[in-house]
Design a protein around this motif. Structure first.
Motif, PDB file in Angstrom:
ATOM      1  N   SER A 141      48.632  50.704  73.517  1.00  0.00           N
ATOM      2  CA  SER A 141      48.334  52.096  73.832  1.00  0.00           C
ATOM      3  C   SER A 141      47.910  52.221  75.288  1.00  0.00           C
ATOM      4  N   GLN A 195      56.226  56.244  69.393  1.00  0.00           N
ATOM      5  CA  GLN A 195      55.170  56.612  68.459  1.00  0.00           C
ATOM      6  C   GLN A 195      55.693  56.415  67.053  1.00  0.00           C
ATOM      7  N   THR A 196      54.959  55.653  66.267  1.00  0.00           N
ATOM      8  CA  THR A 196      55.280  55.452  64.870  1.00  0.00           C
ATOM      9  C   THR A 196      54.004  55.634  64.063  1.00  0.00           C
ATOM     10  N   GLY A 197      53.999  56.628  63.206  1.00  0.00           N
ATOM     11  CA  GLY A 197      52.776  56.953  62.473  1.00  0.00           C
ATOM     12  C   GLY A 197      51.704  57.431  63.429  1.00  0.00           C
ATOM     13  N   GLN A 198      50.541  56.808  63.365  1.00  0.00           N
ATOM     14  CA  GLN A 198      49.426  57.177  64.240  1.00  0.00           C
ATOM     15  C   GLN A 198      49.351  56.315  65.501  1.00  0.00           C
ATOM     16  N   PHE A 199      50.302  55.421  65.667  1.00  0.00           N
ATOM     17  CA  PHE A 199      50.279  54.515  66.817  1.00  0.00           C
ATOM     18  C   PHE A 199      51.264  54.992  67.875  1.00  0.00           C
ATOM     19  N   LYS A 200      50.794  55.078  69.110  1.00  0.00           N
ATOM     20  CA  LYS A 200      51.637  55.454  70.245  1.00  0.00           C
ATOM     21  C   LYS A 200      51.293  54.560  71.417  1.00  0.00           C
ATOM     22  N   HIS A 226      48.378  47.196  69.200  1.00  0.00           N
ATOM     23  CA  HIS A 226      48.620  47.392  67.776  1.00  0.00           C
ATOM     24  C   HIS A 226      49.773  46.494  67.347  1.00  0.00           C
TER      25      HIS A 226
END
Length: 291
Positions: A162, A142-147, A168
């Motif tokens: 995701s 997970q980095t920022g809002q992306f997982k 992403h």
């Protein structure tokens, strides 16, 4: 100047021993430069291969490709540096002034650096992501809002998919903080509520026996029943934890919930459920309880 004079000069230059001696020395030095450069590249590549193999032996098979990528990057960088120095030495043997050439290359590199700062930042960050072994293909991060699951790690971008299917594409320069869920074992935490009317000791005994006999490939150890976690108006909450393989805690938690629910139903232990108490007024104006 007549053709005869030009011919005589050319013949005189070709028959001059000093010219051929100087040319032979320069050619010999060029060959030595090329041979030494090639030898240095070979030695460096062998050293990198040895280091990479030693580190691969200490890592999981799924991470072997990462170390291979690091080795290739280091080989390319060292090859470019050595060959650049070799070419500069060869050009100096032909009497080419390297000062203006290096100055021009420096100005060009500076202009490219100012014009493509984000690109340079992405490449440098991507190199250190691979070099420092921050995450690998197949890891869940997970980095920022992306997982999601890492599909591709490039020098400029990283592609993450995701669990719902979206892909992403994240520039490496934007990856400031990363949480890797695939490195260490995780813990599944399950809270089970039982009704106040039930015997807590009996419920704990049933749950402990169920957890001891539970089988799952993702479990590292048998789930542990910690005891009463909370007492609420609706019931008593019992907490169970289970150490499991990296990023498998959601699957294990669902399995634990299912096994405990079956065990409680088989033992006749009820879980809390909403209840409603009604009051019915009688003919004399009193109140009669009802449920």
């Amino acid at each position: 100047m007549s053709i005869t004079e030009v011919y005589n000069r050319v013949v005189g230059w070709l028959t001059d021993n000093d010219v051929w001696e100087s040319f032979g020395k320069s050619a010999l030095r060029v060959i030595i430069f090329l041979a030494v450069g090639r030898l240095v590249v070979w030695v460096i590549h062998k050293t990198i291969d040895r280091v990479v193999l030693e580190r691969e032996a200490k890592r999981l098979p799924s991470h072997a490709r990462r170390m291979t990528t690091v080795g290739k990057l280091m080989k390319n960088v060292t090859s470019y540096v050595v060959y650049f120095i070799t070419v500069m030495l060869v050009l100096s043997e032909f009497g080419i002034n390297l000062g203006p050439l290096l100055a021009g290359a420096g100005v060009l590199g500076l202009a490219i650096g100012f014009g493509a700062q984000s690109l340079v930042k992405d490449i440098i960050t991507g190199f250190f992501i691979v070099l420092e072994d921050q995450f690998a293909v197949g890891d869940v991060i997970q980095t920022g809002q992306f997982k999601g699951t890492v599909e591709v790690i490039g020098l400029r971008t990283t592609r993450v998919q995701s669990w719902t299917g979206e892909v992403h594409i994240i520039p490496n320069g934007m990856i400031n903080e990363v949480t890797n869920f695939s490195v260490n074992n995780t813990v599944a935490v399950v809270d089970i509520s039982i009704a106040h009317e039930e015997e807590v000791d009996r419920a704990l005994e049933v749950i402990r026996y169920t957890m001891i006999t539970m089988k799952d490939d993702n479990l590292i150890n048998a789930p542990e029943v910690l005891g009463i976690q909370a007492i609420a108006a609706t019931g008593v909450t019992i907490r169970v934890i289970a150490e499991c393989r990296p990023n498998t805690h959601p699957v294990v938690a669902r399995k634990v919930n299912m096994e405990i629910k079956k065990a409680l139903d088989a033992s006749g232990i009820e879980i809390p459920y909403p209840r409603m108490v009604t009051y019915q007024r009688n003919e004399k104006g009193g109140v009669k309880d009802g449920a």
